[in-house]
Scaffold this active site. Sequence first.
Site, PDB file in Angstrom:
ATOM      1  N   GLY A  70      53.791  14.755  63.389  1.00  0.00           N
ATOM      2  CA  GLY A  70      53.127  15.036  64.513  1.00  0.00           C
ATOM      3  C   GLY A  70      51.699  14.862  64.620  1.00  0.00           C
ATOM      4  N   THR A 147      68.324  18.496  56.002  1.00  0.00           N
ATOM      5  CA  THR A 147      69.934  18.349  55.551  1.00  0.00           C
ATOM      6  C   THR A 147      70.542  19.806  55.576  1.00  0.00           C
ATOM      7  OG1 THR A 147      69.305  16.574  54.048  1.00  0.00           O
ATOM      8  CG2 THR A 147      71.576  17.478  53.929  1.00  0.00           C
ATOM      9  N   LYS A 273      66.061   3.648  62.699  1.00  0.00           N
ATOM     10  CA  LYS A 273      65.191   4.437  61.927  1.00  0.00           C
ATOM     11  C   LYS A 273      66.039   4.798  60.713  1.00  0.00           C
ATOM     12  CE  LYS A 273      62.301   6.973  60.086  1.00  0.00           C
ATOM     13  NZ  LYS A 273      60.943   6.449  59.439  1.00  0.00           N
ATOM     14  N   LEU A 280      64.970   0.261  52.663  1.00  0.00           N
ATOM     15  CA  LEU A 280      63.775   0.418  51.804  1.00  0.00           C
ATOM     16  C   LEU A 280      64.261   0.981  50.439  1.00  0.00           C
ATOM     17  CD1 LEU A 280      61.122   1.552  54.471  1.00  0.00           C
ATOM     18  CD2 LEU A 280      61.163  -0.483  53.206  1.00  0.00           C
ATOM     19  N   CYS A 329      62.220  12.023  53.095  1.00  0.00           N
ATOM     20  CA  CYS A 329      63.000  11.484  54.087  1.00  0.00           C
ATOM     21  C   CYS A 329      64.317  10.439  53.535  1.00  0.00           C
ATOM     22  CB  CYS A 329      62.440  10.636  55.260  1.00  0.00           C
ATOM     23  SG  CYS A 329      61.416  11.807  56.012  1.00  0.00           S
ATOM     24  N   LYS A 332      67.480  12.245  52.453  1.00  0.00           N
ATOM     25  CA  LYS A 332      68.149  13.030  53.501  1.00  0.00           C
ATOM     26  C   LYS A 332      68.527  12.082  54.513  1.00  0.00           C
ATOM     27  CE  LYS A 332      64.664  14.238  56.758  1.00  0.00           C
ATOM     28  NZ  LYS A 332      64.934  13.444  57.985  1.00  0.00           N
ATOM     29  N   ARG A 399      57.471  16.953  48.225  1.00  0.00           N
ATOM     30  CA  ARG A 399      59.097  16.884  48.821  1.00  0.00           C
ATOM     31  C   ARG A 399      59.864  15.925  48.048  1.00  0.00           C
ATOM     32  NH1 ARG A 399      58.384  17.441  55.251  1.00  0.00           N
ATOM     33  NH2 ARG A 399      56.778  15.878  54.883  1.00  0.00           N
ATOM     34  N   ARG A 486      55.693   4.839  36.435  1.00  0.00           N
ATOM     35  CA  ARG A 486      55.247   4.122  37.360  1.00  0.00           C
ATOM     36  C   ARG A 486      54.755   2.485  37.049  1.00  0.00           C
ATOM     37  NH1 ARG A 486      56.985   6.369  42.239  1.00  0.00           N
ATOM     38  NH2 ARG A 486      56.989   8.480  41.939  1.00  0.00           N
TER      39      ARG A 486
HETATM   40  P1  NAD Z   1      57.187  18.635  58.729  1.00  0.00           P
HETATM   41  O1  NAD Z   1      57.684  19.667  58.064  1.00  0.00           O
HETATM   42  O2  NAD Z   1      55.912  18.287  57.874  1.00  0.00           O
HETATM   43  O3  NAD Z   1      56.784  19.124  60.013  1.00  0.00           O
HETATM   44  C1  NAD Z   1      57.539  19.773  60.961  1.00  0.00           C
HETATM   45  C2  NAD Z   1      56.818  20.741  61.907  1.00  0.00           C
HETATM   46  O4  NAD Z   1      57.565  21.222  62.664  1.00  0.00           O
HETATM   47  C3  NAD Z   1      56.645  21.906  60.763  1.00  0.00           C
HETATM   48  O5  NAD Z   1      55.157  22.357  60.798  1.00  0.00           O
HETATM   49  C4  NAD Z   1      57.244  23.180  61.564  1.00  0.00           C
HETATM   50  O6  NAD Z   1      56.787  24.430  61.445  1.00  0.00           O
HETATM   51  C5  NAD Z   1      57.490  22.619  63.077  1.00  0.00           C
HETATM   52  N1  NAD Z   1      58.506  23.325  63.861  1.00  0.00           N
HETATM   53  C6  NAD Z   1      59.821  23.164  63.357  1.00  0.00           C
HETATM   54  N2  NAD Z   1      60.711  23.781  64.295  1.00  0.00           N
HETATM   55  C7  NAD Z   1      59.725  24.106  65.345  1.00  0.00           C
HETATM   56  C8  NAD Z   1      59.782  24.596  66.579  1.00  0.00           C
HETATM   57  N3  NAD Z   1      61.165  24.943  67.065  1.00  0.00           N
HETATM   58  N4  NAD Z   1      58.916  24.654  67.546  1.00  0.00           N
HETATM   59  C9  NAD Z   1      57.712  24.182  67.091  1.00  0.00           C
HETATM   60  N5  NAD Z   1      57.463  23.681  65.786  1.00  0.00           N
HETATM   61  C10 NAD Z   1      58.367  23.774  64.965  1.00  0.00           C
HETATM   62  O7  NAD Z   1      57.871  17.242  58.911  1.00  0.00           O
HETATM   63  P2  NAD Z   1      57.605  15.909  58.961  1.00  0.00           P
HETATM   64  O8  NAD Z   1      57.461  15.217  57.689  1.00  0.00           O
HETATM   65  O9  NAD Z   1      56.567  15.923  60.053  1.00  0.00           O
HETATM   66  O10 NAD Z   1      58.860  15.317  59.658  1.00  0.00           O
HETATM   67  C11 NAD Z   1      59.208  15.342  60.832  1.00  0.00           C
HETATM   68  C12 NAD Z   1      60.381  14.472  61.211  1.00  0.00           C
HETATM   69  O11 NAD Z   1      59.512  13.127  61.158  1.00  0.00           O
HETATM   70  C13 NAD Z   1      61.556  14.411  60.536  1.00  0.00           C
HETATM   71  O12 NAD Z   1      62.689  14.432  61.133  1.00  0.00           O
HETATM   72  C14 NAD Z   1      61.248  13.341  59.656  1.00  0.00           C
HETATM   73  O13 NAD Z   1      62.573  12.893  59.030  1.00  0.00           O
HETATM   74  C15 NAD Z   1      60.471  12.459  60.293  1.00  0.00           C
HETATM   75  N6  NAD Z   1      59.882  11.537  59.740  1.00  0.00           N
HETATM   76  C16 NAD Z   1      59.050  11.973  58.739  1.00  0.00           C
HETATM   77  C17 NAD Z   1      57.920  10.843  58.025  1.00  0.00           C
HETATM   78  C18 NAD Z   1      56.911  11.518  56.950  1.00  0.00           C
HETATM   79  O14 NAD Z   1      56.426  10.704  56.454  1.00  0.00           O
HETATM   80  N7  NAD Z   1      57.009  12.686  56.590  1.00  0.00           N
HETATM   81  C19 NAD Z   1      58.031   9.733  58.510  1.00  0.00           C
HETATM   82  C20 NAD Z   1      58.769   9.074  59.406  1.00  0.00           C
HETATM   83  C21 NAD Z   1      59.623  10.301  60.073  1.00  0.00           C
HETATM   84  C1  UGA Z   2      58.990   6.101  53.813  1.00  0.00           C
HETATM   85  C2  UGA Z   2      59.085   4.875  54.723  1.00  0.00           C
HETATM   86  O1  UGA Z   2      58.508   3.744  53.980  1.00  0.00           O
HETATM   87  C3  UGA Z   2      58.612   5.025  56.031  1.00  0.00           C
HETATM   88  O2  UGA Z   2      58.657   3.825  56.588  1.00  0.00           O
HETATM   89  C4  UGA Z   2      59.128   6.051  56.719  1.00  0.00           C
HETATM   90  O3  UGA Z   2      58.650   6.313  57.906  1.00  0.00           O
HETATM   91  C5  UGA Z   2      59.344   7.385  55.724  1.00  0.00           C
HETATM   92  O4  UGA Z   2      60.017   6.954  54.586  1.00  0.00           O
HETATM   93  C6  UGA Z   2      60.028   8.372  56.739  1.00  0.00           C
HETATM   94  O5  UGA Z   2      60.780   8.212  57.461  1.00  0.00           O
HETATM   95  O6  UGA Z   2      59.672   9.749  56.146  1.00  0.00           O
HETATM   96  P1  UGA Z   2      57.333   7.598  52.425  1.00  0.00           P
HETATM   97  O7  UGA Z   2      58.537   8.502  51.912  1.00  0.00           O
HETATM   98  O8  UGA Z   2      56.247   8.503  52.902  1.00  0.00           O
HETATM   99  O9  UGA Z   2      57.774   6.429  53.575  1.00  0.00           O
HETATM  100  O10 UGA Z   2      56.920   6.758  51.371  1.00  0.00           O
HETATM  101  P2  UGA Z   2      57.043   5.356  50.497  1.00  0.00           P
HETATM  102  O11 UGA Z   2      56.075   4.544  50.534  1.00  0.00           O
HETATM  103  O12 UGA Z   2      58.279   4.621  51.350  1.00  0.00           O
HETATM  104  O13 UGA Z   2      57.813   5.971  49.169  1.00  0.00           O
HETATM  105  C7  UGA Z   2      58.974   6.509  49.230  1.00  0.00           C
HETATM  106  C8  UGA Z   2      58.960   6.632  47.518  1.00  0.00           C
HETATM  107  O14 UGA Z   2      59.560   5.286  46.954  1.00  0.00           O
HETATM  108  C9  UGA Z   2      57.849   6.999  46.799  1.00  0.00           C
HETATM  109  O15 UGA Z   2      58.057   8.005  45.756  1.00  0.00           O
HETATM  110  C10 UGA Z   2      57.490   5.928  45.958  1.00  0.00           C
HETATM  111  O16 UGA Z   2      56.748   6.026  44.844  1.00  0.00           O
HETATM  112  C11 UGA Z   2      58.828   5.217  45.819  1.00  0.00           C
HETATM  113  N1  UGA Z   2      58.603   3.676  45.624  1.00  0.00           N
HETATM  114  C12 UGA Z   2      58.079   2.971  46.685  1.00  0.00           C
HETATM  115  C13 UGA Z   2      59.167   3.079  44.550  1.00  0.00           C
HETATM  116  O17 UGA Z   2      59.472   3.840  43.585  1.00  0.00           O
HETATM  117  N2  UGA Z   2      58.878   1.773  44.393  1.00  0.00           N
HETATM  118  C14 UGA Z   2      58.272   0.889  45.379  1.00  0.00           C
HETATM  119  O18 UGA Z   2      58.534  -0.207  45.207  1.00  0.00           O
HETATM  120  C15 UGA Z   2      58.036   1.747  46.536  1.00  0.00           C
END
Ligand code: NAD
Ligand code: UGA
Length: 512
Positions: A70, A147, A273, A280, A329, A332, A399, A486
């Site tokens: 966000g 999860t 998604k 990946l 992610c 999960k 995480r 790594r």
């Molecule tokens: P996060 O835990 O960092 O952030 C989520 C936020 O939502 C928290 O700050 C929490 O307090 C807030 N929240 C929860 N319930 C709420 C409510 N009812 N009202 C208002 N705020 C509320 O999570 P994130 O990493 O940003 O991930 C969010 C979603 O995006 C997940 O579904 C995740 O799978 C997806 N996603 C994450 C990444 C990533 O790189 N982290 C990338 C792509 C997609």
């Molecule tokens: C991943 C995806 O790359 C994003 O496209 C997606 O939006 C996101 O998850 C999500 O849905 O949360 P992220 O987890 O932030 O992004 O980072 P990555 O670069 O994908 O790495 C994930 C894990 O795989 C790390 O622990 C990284 O070190 C490992 N990795 C990555 C490897 O061990 N080998 C590789 O070749 C690449």
Amino acid sequence: MAGHLAIRGEDWAKDGRPQTRPRGIIDGPNYPKSLEGPKYVGRRGLPSACQGVFMKDRVNVLCIGAGYVGGPTMAVIADRCPHVTVNVVDINAARIQAWQTDDLPIFEPGLLEVVKRARGRNLFFSTDIEAGIAAADIIFVSVNTPTKTFGEGAGRAADLQYWEKTARQILACSTNSKIVVEKSTLPVRTAEAMDRILNSNTRGLRFEVLSNPEFLAEGTAVKDLELPDRVLIGSHETPEGIRARKAVADIYATWVARERIIESSLWSAELSKLVANAFLAQRISSINAISALCELTEADVDEVAFAIGSDSRIGPRFLKASVGFGGSCFKKDILNLVYIAQSHGLDEVARYWEAVVRMNEWQETRFVRRMLAAMFNTVAGKKIAIFGFAFKAETGDTRESPALEVTKQLAAEHAHVVITDPKALDNARIDTAGLEGTIAFTPDPYEAARGAHAIAVLTEWNLYRDLDWARLLASMERPAFVFDGRNILDHHRLFDLGFNVFAIGKRPLRHV
Ligand code: NAD
Ligand code: UGA
């Protein structure tokens, strides 16, 4: 278009495309003066599909959830779209407070600069969720979707209780029709439930639910958002659904090339998604599986990855063998996919994808077993320095970091573990609660290594490449071991210095 202040009717052709946009700017009386003028020449004006969707001069976007997705996503939208007001709300007051300072709640290269350009101008952070909902035209929902830990589907299915609460809250606080966008990663067909809850109202409000999953990776979030491979927007294939998805597409089109904006059905967007993350992660588990074979056959996994990745059908990216993938992610989302497949009776499909997660868990355990075997089958009482606790470099996020599993397993073997990391020590302390006494923390890698029997590199931070490894060795117990989880170090140089070197998918270099 009467009453529509955003775009002068005469500037727009019948197909809704702009004819001429001399200043690339909109001219409603409410438009803030500070945003007018040559500064924004060349930027496109208010989204064309917003014509008739929002009968006002500015689009008001709300994002519920100020986390890793966000926060950066909305900061980039606000930065690139001065014609859009972006409010970001969260139940976590400390997080919101931090977004209002220069000490942002997440570390992400380049993010502070983006936030600073837009904050207070058209980017605002608040805990007032109700007011945010009431004022919004478009609501992105970016809350966490962990999860499930209980009941049916525990350990695999997504826990959607917070999701449903958010939908009900949107309904309760709305006084006008809105577009609601799923930004979080969700099980396919979640939009159906959201749609039903939102449109169950008897107040004549209409909610169009879209799926716009996020593909950014942590550590490169700003770059990924500013120059995405693609933006995916799914909607119902109805005239209203298509109009709503075009309104959101037009916001992205302010800075993303049109051909990179993919429009699809809701279900395709939601499922894509999960499948993207599964593919990946599958590549990493595939190369990690081969790394085990390399260690037994004296093939080198980096050479194998290069050789196969040079085939343009395979491609070179995401073939870096490692101690395992982490992050909030991959695991999960794959387990979620597994659960969905099982729910549809597709057990073979479920087993196929579950193996990606199992292989990852095996790789983490295999890493510790290799450490044990190399260090004469015991690490009890030995000091082991963990270099890197973040799940990847350029983030403080821990995480599902493989470092946590490795630490736990080493602690269970009664090793004395010292953790160092440039950004993730606060999170590491929280994650290792309960292991106090066997674990210590220091930001200084030289201090972590002093008196240690081994160093395990678990995050690919560049700084570890550039350390004075002779100095590290001089301060360690002998024989000294390096376990490169790594494959970022110069193994032969370390061996020549006197280290016993164990890298992933490579023949060990040992003096003992
Ligand atoms: P996060 O835990 O960092 O952030 C989520 C936020 O939502 C928290 O700050 C929490 O307090 C807030 N929240 C929860 N319930 C709420 C409510 N009812 N009202 C208002 N705020 C509320 O999570 P994130 O990493 O940003 O991930 C969010 C979603 O995006 C997940 O579904 C995740 O799978 C997806 N996603 C994450 C990444 C990533 O790189 N982290 C990338 C792509 C997609
Ligand atoms: C991943 C995806 O790359 C994003 O496209 C997606 O939006 C996101 O998850 C999500 O849905 O949360 P992220 O987890 O932030 O992004 O980072 P990555 O670069 O994908 O790495 C994930 C894990 O795989 C790390 O622990 C990284 O070190 C490992 N990795 C990555 C490897 O061990 N080998 C590789 O070749 C690449």
